[in-house]
Every structure is written in C-alpha cells, then in structure tokens.
Design a protein around this motif. Structure first.
Motif, PDB file in Angstrom:
ATOM      1  N   ILE A   1       0.863  -1.176   0.000  1.00  0.00           N
ATOM      2  CA  ILE A   1       0.000   0.000   0.000  1.00  0.00           C
ATOM      3  C   ILE A   1       0.905   1.234   0.000  1.00  0.00           C
ATOM      4  CG2 ILE A   1      -1.401   1.353   1.640  1.00  0.00           C
ATOM      5  CD1 ILE A   1      -3.135  -0.649   0.411  1.00  0.00           C
TER       6      ILE A   1
ATOM      7  N   PHE B   1      -0.728   5.382   5.539  1.00  0.00           N
ATOM      8  CA  PHE B   1      -1.464   5.064   4.318  1.00  0.00           C
ATOM      9  C   PHE B   1      -2.820   5.776   4.262  1.00  0.00           C
ATOM     10  CE2 PHE B   1      -2.161   1.155   7.042  1.00  0.00           C
ATOM     11  CZ  PHE B   1      -3.458   1.461   7.429  1.00  0.00           C
TER      12      PHE B   1
ATOM     13  N   LEU C   1       9.685  -3.442   3.283  1.00  0.00           N
ATOM     14  CA  LEU C   1       9.192  -3.797   4.621  1.00  0.00           C
ATOM     15  C   LEU C   1       8.193  -4.958   4.600  1.00  0.00           C
ATOM     16  CD1 LEU C   1       8.799  -0.191   6.054  1.00  0.00           C
ATOM     17  CD2 LEU C   1      10.491  -1.894   6.772  1.00  0.00           C
ATOM     18  N   ASN C   2       7.656  -5.283   3.451  1.00  0.00           N
ATOM     19  CA  ASN C   2       6.786  -6.465   3.357  1.00  0.00           C
ATOM     20  C   ASN C   2       7.554  -7.732   3.011  1.00  0.00           C
ATOM     21  OD1 ASN C   2       4.399  -5.204   4.048  1.00  0.00           O
ATOM     22  ND2 ASN C   2       3.987  -4.547   1.935  1.00  0.00           N
ATOM     23  N   PHE C   3       8.866  -7.586   2.755  1.00  0.00           N
ATOM     24  CA  PHE C   3       9.688  -8.734   2.358  1.00  0.00           C
ATOM     25  C   PHE C   3      10.922  -8.860   3.242  1.00  0.00           C
ATOM     26  CE2 PHE C   3       6.834  -8.149  -1.108  1.00  0.00           C
ATOM     27  CZ  PHE C   3       6.622  -9.433  -1.600  1.00  0.00           C
ATOM     28  N   SER C   4      10.717  -8.599   4.535  1.00  0.00           N
ATOM     29  CA  SER C   4      11.759  -8.829   5.535  1.00  0.00           C
ATOM     30  C   SER C   4      13.036  -8.025   5.287  1.00  0.00           C
ATOM     31  CB  SER C   4      12.102 -10.327   5.633  1.00  0.00           C
ATOM     32  OG  SER C   4      10.943 -11.093   5.894  1.00  0.00           O
TER      33      SER C   4
ATOM     34  N   GLU D   1       7.495 -16.348  -0.109  1.00  0.00           N
ATOM     35  CA  GLU D   1       7.370 -15.231   0.826  1.00  0.00           C
ATOM     36  C   GLU D   1       5.889 -15.084   1.176  1.00  0.00           C
ATOM     37  OE1 GLU D   1       9.377 -12.873   2.197  1.00  0.00           O
ATOM     38  OE2 GLU D   1      11.194 -13.863   1.470  1.00  0.00           O
TER      39      GLU D   1
ATOM     40  N   PHE E   1       4.027 -12.521   1.906  1.00  0.00           N
ATOM     41  CA  PHE E   1       3.281 -11.424   1.268  1.00  0.00           C
ATOM     42  C   PHE E   1       2.834 -11.832  -0.124  1.00  0.00           C
ATOM     43  CE2 PHE E   1       2.363  -7.376  -0.760  1.00  0.00           C
ATOM     44  CZ  PHE E   1       1.748  -6.652   0.261  1.00  0.00           C
ATOM     45  N   PHE E   2       3.720 -12.496  -0.865  1.00  0.00           N
ATOM     46  CA  PHE E   2       3.335 -12.905  -2.216  1.00  0.00           C
ATOM     47  C   PHE E   2       2.193 -13.912  -2.187  1.00  0.00           C
ATOM     48  CE2 PHE E   2       3.228 -15.763  -5.748  1.00  0.00           C
ATOM     49  CZ  PHE E   2       3.021 -14.856  -6.779  1.00  0.00           C
TER      50      PHE E   2
ATOM     51  N   LYS F   1       7.207  -9.023  13.273  1.00  0.00           N
ATOM     52  CA  LYS F   1       8.649  -9.311  13.296  1.00  0.00           C
ATOM     53  C   LYS F   1       8.849 -10.630  14.013  1.00  0.00           C
ATOM     54  CE  LYS F   1      10.502  -4.625  13.267  1.00  0.00           C
ATOM     55  NZ  LYS F   1      10.560  -4.562  11.790  1.00  0.00           N
TER      56      LYS F   1
ATOM     57  N   TRP G   1      11.504 -15.647  11.310  1.00  0.00           N
ATOM     58  CA  TRP G   1      11.722 -15.845   9.875  1.00  0.00           C
ATOM     59  C   TRP G   1      11.377 -14.628   9.031  1.00  0.00           C
ATOM     60  CZ3 TRP G   1      14.159 -20.052   8.024  1.00  0.00           C
ATOM     61  CH2 TRP G   1      14.253 -21.171   8.867  1.00  0.00           C
ATOM     62  N   PHE G   2      10.369 -13.903   9.435  1.00  0.00           N
ATOM     63  CA  PHE G   2       9.846 -12.861   8.549  1.00  0.00           C
ATOM     64  C   PHE G   2       9.630 -11.531   9.261  1.00  0.00           C
ATOM     65  CE2 PHE G   2       8.000 -16.982   7.210  1.00  0.00           C
ATOM     66  CZ  PHE G   2       8.659 -17.111   5.996  1.00  0.00           C
ATOM     67  N   GLY G   3       9.851 -10.457   8.514  1.00  0.00           N
ATOM     68  CA  GLY G   3       9.437  -9.120   8.933  1.00  0.00           C
ATOM     69  C   GLY G   3       8.459  -8.629   7.880  1.00  0.00           C
ATOM     70  N   VAL G   4       7.215  -8.484   8.246  1.00  0.00           N
ATOM     71  CA  VAL G   4       6.191  -8.079   7.265  1.00  0.00           C
ATOM     72  C   VAL G   4       5.322  -6.998   7.899  1.00  0.00           C
ATOM     73  CG1 VAL G   4       4.271  -8.814   5.823  1.00  0.00           C
ATOM     74  CG2 VAL G   4       6.177 -10.393   6.231  1.00  0.00           C
ATOM     75  N   ARG G   5       5.382  -5.806   7.318  1.00  0.00           N
ATOM     76  CA  ARG G   5       4.637  -4.714   7.896  1.00  0.00           C
ATOM     77  C   ARG G   5       3.161  -4.741   7.522  1.00  0.00           C
ATOM     78  NH1 ARG G   5       5.347   1.555   6.616  1.00  0.00           N
ATOM     79  NH2 ARG G   5       5.184   0.609   4.558  1.00  0.00           N
ATOM     80  N   GLY G   6       2.856  -5.152   6.271  1.00  0.00           N
ATOM     81  CA  GLY G   6       1.486  -5.060   5.809  1.00  0.00           C
ATOM     82  C   GLY G   6       1.087  -3.620   5.631  1.00  0.00           C
ATOM     83  N   PRO G   7      -0.213  -3.285   5.422  1.00  0.00           N
ATOM     84  CA  PRO G   7      -1.277  -4.249   5.126  1.00  0.00           C
ATOM     85  C   PRO G   7      -1.130  -4.821   3.713  1.00  0.00           C
ATOM     86  CG  PRO G   7      -2.066  -2.003   4.844  1.00  0.00           C
ATOM     87  CD  PRO G   7      -0.651  -1.907   5.335  1.00  0.00           C
TER      88      PRO G   7
END
Lengths: 446, 446
Positions: A64, A72, A145-148, B112, B114-115, B202, B205-211
C-alpha cells in the motif's frame, strides 16, 4: 491494398483498477466496486481483443502506498488502492481470450527467479504463447518492509540484481530444448534427458541449479518489457527488452529517446526492429474538443491533491508531506525511488510553474505520462503524427476511467486508425511475438 | 427425502499431469502431450464440476526429481515430469468454472508470505470465494538448490517456519476489515483507513509490515489444506488446517488417524467438524471386477521400476540407487524428506515382502495411497463403508489416467453415491467453505 505490418503501430492497453486517472473511480458511469471483480476484467480484456490490441498490461505494487506522511491514510481514503495480483489475473484472462497478448509486471527485487520463470512459462503454455513479463526493480521502502528487508535497494544495486535475475530466468526457459519431449508410449520414453539441462548458476545474488520443471514456453521466451528511463535503465532495456513502455510526454524528446535506444541496441549487437517503444498516453475522448476538455477538467476537479502527492511520494521514495502545498516542488537529491520519473515531474513542475498542490492533481492524473484530450479524429491524427515521425512504434494506452475510456477508444479511434492503414483489422498471428513482429529466441543450449 | 449435508461425503479430484499413476501417460486413450495444455485442464475441471466435486486439487514441486543416482535422467526419461505452476493454473481454471473449489499447493519453505497471501486473496476474489491453499513445507534438496540454498531445512525447523508463515498470511488476509470499502463517489472517500491495519510482524523468519494491497477475500480466508502426517505435521494441522489430505491405506488406521486429529483439534479449542479429513484413493473402474484388476495389472506392467524408485528417492530425500533392486528396502534413519511417507512405504514393503524393484512399481502407482479396483458399484460400496465407519469425511480422488479415470468416476460412481444420499446432487452454496460446511473465519482486527 495491403499495408506492411512494419508500417502499422502496436497498441497496448494498460489497465489500472477502474481507471488510470486518480479520480477515475469517481467519474460518472464508473463502478468503484469493480477493482477485484473478475466479470469486469473479463469484459475489459474482451473489449481490447475486439479492438485488436497487441496486448493488455497490468502494473504491480508490493505494498500500500504510505510514503506520504508515513501513513497510508491519504492513499487508502482517496484512491482505489486495492488491486489484483497480476500473475493470477493473467491466468484468468488468458482463459477467456484467444488472441490478445497479456503482460504482467513482476519485480526482480522481491521475487525468486525460479518462481517467476515457472509462472510465466506456465502462462505462456496455457495461452498458446501470448504472455509478456514487464520487468521492474520496484520503487520504495514500503515494499522492502513487506519482504523482511529494512529499505529498498539502491538504484544501481537493484539493476545489478535485475541483470542476474533475467539471466537466470531466460536460462531456465531454455533448460528444456524445444524437441526434448519424445512421448513414445510404446517404449515408455517420455522425454530425452540429453535435451534437458542443469544451469548450475552461481552468481552474486542467486544460486539456481535448474532445470525448470516446465517445458520450453511456446514463444521460447515470453516477451520482455521494461520501463526504465534512467541511463542504467536504458542500457538494461537495450540489452534485454523487446518492448519499452516509456514515459515521454514531448514528441521531440520521444524521438530522441527512441534514437538513443536504437543506438544502444546496436552496441549490444541487436537490430532496432528487435525492440518496440510504446510511450504511455491517456486519451480523453469527446464528441467535440470542448467536450473532451471538459471531461479532463472534471476529472482534475475530482482528484484530491493529497492523493496525487501521496502517489508521487511513493514513486520518488520521498515524503512530500513536509513541504508547503503552495510552494513549488523543492530541489531534491539522492532519490532512491524512480529517478527518471522524478526528473520528468521536476521538468513539468518548472515548465508549468506548478505549486505542490497543483502538481499533486496533475501527477494523480496520468503519473507524468502524456494526456491527449480531443475528438476521436484528433486523437487518431495525434497518434499518426507521433508514429509517422518516428517518435514511437505504437502506444501503451492508459484509459482514464473504465470501462468507458477503453470502449470509446475501441469503437471510435481504432476504426480510424484501421481506415488509414495504421493498425491491423485482424490478428495475423497467434502469439504475442507474432503480433509485435518479434523473432522467437534461439535456445542457448541447442 | 432430504439428507442432511453433514451426512454427505466430500470429494476432491487430485489432478496430476495426465494421470496419477506413473504409467498413466502410457495407458491407451491418454495423450501424453496434454501436460501443459489448457484445453485439457479445462475439460477436467468442467468434468469434476459436472460431477459436483467439492474441489479440484493440484500438487506442486519446485524441482525436477533427481535424488535418484543424483541425476534427473530416470525421471525425465520415464515419467511425465513437466507440470504447470499451480497458482497460474488456478487463475485459468477459475475463469471457466462457476461453482467448484480450486486448491493449489504452495510451499512455506520457498515462498514469501506477502506474495502468497496476495495471490490466494486475488484468486479468491476472482472466483467469488472458491480457493484453497494446500500448505506444504517441501521435501528435498533439489528444491533448495533452485532457491539459493544448499540443502532442505530439517523437519522441525521447516514446521517452525510454516507456523510463522501461516500466521503472517492470515494476518495479511485480515488486514482489511470486511467493511473497509466506503466507495463514496460524491465525497471522494474510497475506503476507511481506520479499518485497514499494519501488522508490524517481526518474527524468527519474517518481517512483514502489511497491510495487504488486496481487500479481504470473499471467504475471509481461503480454505487451508494440509497433508502432514508426522506428529509435528498432525499438530500443525490440528491447529490450523480445515481439510487434511491424508495418506491412509487401511481403514482401521484411517479411523485412528481421524480420532487422533479430532482429539488434537479439541486441545486447540476447535471442534471436530471444523476439519475435514479426505484420504487419497486411486479408483480403477471396470465393467467387471476382473476388468478393473486387469487394468491395474496393465498399468503396473507399464511402470518402469526405476521411475517409481526415483520418485520415492525424492520423497524420502535419500538416493535409493545405491541398493540392490532385488533386496528389500533397507532400514534408514534420519530421513530429511517426507518421514511419514517413508514409514508408510516401509510398512507396505514389509507387509507384502517386496523387493526394491517391486516397491518401485508399487510406489510409482499411487505413491503409497490406497488403490481400489472394481466395478462402480463396488467402489461406491467401499467409499460408503469408509465414510460410514468414521474413517474419513470424504476422499481425495487420484485418477490414474486422464481424462478417462475422472470421467468414468463422474459418470458411473457419482450417480450411485447420489442415489444413496451420500453425495450432493447440486451445489447448495457458492463458496468452497459452503461446499465443505466450514465457517467463515472472524477477522482478528474487527
């Protein structure tokens, strides 16, 4: 009287949500609920196919937009931000079309080459050779930031990764020779292992052994599209791209850009006709010029300036919320996002003496691409002038509000272009490479 | 007289290439060139939909099989190895079906979150809520080598990653509340940012902020399928899965497995009816029992034993080429591949006193899943017995050779099951959750 295909322009339809214009979703006749609706996309694809377009084209973003004010809120509130993941969407649209090419954007920064090679090869098989990959390196930290990752890669670094990524992908596409399948039921021989190849690729970014577990795509390689306009981006395109989706609002600059690409292409041992340059253009069609201009004015009225500035902040990877809305765009250095886009915007801003507020509205319109408002006849004239003067090989259309902007173009402008011999009346081939007049690549292992 | 839906079985069609049996491609009537042919998959999907199946199901592998003898020669020569990437394929098949559910396998080890969250959410939107994700952790080093890794993760480690992966994916699906879209054209408000959420995840394995940049899927979450049978796998399934695709060749063991899963499910605060257990089964249908058995024998004759052993080597992540073909399967420890599959194969091998050569043929048949050869009536009886005795909630069919094995089942076995009230005559809902009788998940942010 027949016209040589090389004298005909190529047309792409760059379909974005319910319209390319940031206010497209608010325009009369537009249903803003359509952003994730398959029946809607199906109708768009079939309209473009009825108009004999070379291809339809989908962008992609891996986050986003929230560079503006580090939230956002602005983009979610004022813009149609949700959009389909393009690989799945291409699968769906390939199933309900027969001839038209289908292009999906995918990032070399946040994907793995084995996955993308396999997905695009599969799509190319399922559609009988109608697929293109628009290669991007992504634009900003929100995606990282969405992909580590903490932040987006620097410009040169991500082009380095893109080069290696593309090398691996094309090797994977070649890893089965065209005649590897034997299919001898009697003797139980399915394929010839001597025609299937390990890559044993080990580079700075990737270790990929291969082979792919999908046979070679019908087109050999799906068509490769790029949009990079920086010096590095042009060089990458000249080496590898077959279609360039450029942002060139001025005819003279567009011609220079095309000449520059042709010179670079020759340097890499390719011929100029192996690359097609399609600048983006947003046509606004009216029964009269006044009506078209009124539509454009109405669209601009409907854009929230902060929405446009939020998109620009994302594209530049730089927060513009900290500057006064009533001042011009400040001089900025070390943009980590889309550098050439920033330059274009800066030129536009100076040329037209825009405040940041005005710039937001303008950028929200066509993202610095060209806008042509007029009658169908005037738009056809304009396209003929650009094409005839060597400024481009065709256009990537950015319909402002959908489906009407696309339907109008297909019903009103396409017949004029066909009448003048500038555009096909029927598809002459079955694959996207055939539509575009591009050769099928040799297999490097054969 | 109507039958309560809860008394009806659920049916999946697990479609693999041109047939599940390793010799399926050689069987009379099968066209081995179909492995990448869209028209062929379209016909399969429409046949399964005509048969009112709950879903069709596609497996996935991220490498050519080459664990056997450290080369791919055996698998490429004797087996139909090429297959479509399932996410693109689901997009295509969703576009030409209306009711049937569609499941794609995707690995938590080599993707990943997010994907995958975005692709499955998109597919769920495009199909109006008919999508399932079969969650796997992948099996062997060949896959690792295509994703810049040296070797496959250890069993417990990859389940740790799978847990976190799934947590991130479901949070991303929830990141837009169901009523986040406002679509107020008049006032220019597209969505309500207070109903869209960062994850700020966090983990190890992963850091994903989203949304996510896709709105919440129609099903809330696409249906979650798993196949793990190890202790860790069962526990993971009991916490998270809604469908288990199990490998249970014996009715008593299948009942024990189902009881065990139900006990674990309760431990995690879920109800047993929130999870449907569908063991794999390969039906071989004949006009008489003798004809069915003859078909099975013919299929087994056509399998190259090394092809089957090559598949087994891959599944175990252990090279079986070093052992004598005329000796039984040796005792092996520290299998890094599919441990529970190895146990099943070992039991089968001991029970039937098989040499490695015989085991290769057997494993190439149904990969240790159950085979039932008989008339349509006998197969319906067998299914009724399993279902009636609480051994399962339905079946995941593994048609041996295609399209005939599927067509025969739909035309001959389905009507008998319908006649007995054991299977639906018409779809009663529109989404896969409705077909399966599964609740739509609450949004954790609401």
């Amino acid at each position: 009287m027949s016209t040589s295909p090389s004298k005909q322009m190529h047309l792409g339809a760059f379909l974005m949500s319910v319209g390319h214009h940031a206010a497209g979703w608010r325009f009369p006749g537009v249903d803003p609920a359509n952003t994730m609706n398959f029946a809607y996309y199906k109708k768009l694809a079939q309209t473009a196919e009825a108009g004999k377009f070379d291809l339809i084209f989908f962008a992609d973003r891996l986050a986003i937009s929230d560079r503006f004010d580090n939230r956002f809120d602005t983009t979610v509130r004022y813009l149609a931000q949700a959009r389909p993941e393009p690989i799945s969407l291409l699968g769906a649209l390939g199933a309900i079309t027969d001839k038209i090419g289908l292009a999906a954007t995918a990032s070399t920064t946040y994907n793995e080459p084995f996955f993308l090679a396999r997905a695009f090869a599969t799509l190319d098989h399922l559609t009988g050779g109608r697929i293109a990959w628009n290669i991007v390196t992504s634009t900003n930290d929100g995606e990282a930031l969405n992909f580590s990752k903490q932040e987006h890669l620097e410009h040169e670094t991500r082009y380095g990764r893109a080069h290696e990524f593309l090398d691996v992908v094309t090797k994977l596409w070649d890893s089965w020779e065209d005649d590897a399948l034997v299919l001898d039921k009697e003797n139980g021989i399915y394929a010839d292992p001597s025609k299937v190849h390990y890559l044993h690729h080990k580079g700075d970014w990737f270790g990929v052994r291969g082979p792919l577990n999908v046979t070679r795509p019908p087109q050999g390689h799906p068509v490769l599209i790029q949009a990079g306009s920086s010096d590095t981006g042009r060089d990458f395109a000249a080496q590898t791209a077959e279609v360039i989706f450029s942002s060139q609002p001025q005819i003279a600059a567009a011609r220079e850009f095309r000449n520059d690409i042709h010179a670079r292409v020759l340097k890499y041992g390719r011929t100029p006709d192996s690359i097609k340059i399609l600048p983006g253009v947003m046509p606004i069609i009216g029964a009269t010029q006044a009506e078209a201009e009124e539509k454009l004015r109405h669209l601009e009225d409907l854009v929230h300036p902060l929405g446009g500035l939020a998109l620009l902040s994302d594209s530049m990877n730089h927060d513009l919320s900290v500057y006064s809305l009533d001042e011009p765009l400040p001089e900025l250095e070390n943009i980590r996002g889309n550098q050439s886009r920033y330059k274009l915007v800066q030129e536009m801003s100076k040329r037209d003496n825009l405040t940041l507020r005005q710039l937001g509205k303008r950028f929200g319109g066509s993202r610095s691409h060209r806008v042509v408002a007029g009658t169908a006849e005037q738009i056809a004239d304009n396209f003929a002038e650009w094409f005839g003067s060597g400024a481009c090989d065709g256009f990537n259309l950015m319909p402002a509000y959908l489906p009407e902007s696309l339907t109008d173009f297909v019903e009103q402008v396409v017949p004029i272009l066909q009448e003048r011999g500038l555009f096909r009346r029927e598809y002459e081939g079955d694959t996207l490479r055939q539509h575009l007049g591009l050769a099928r690549p040799q297999n490097r292992f054969t």
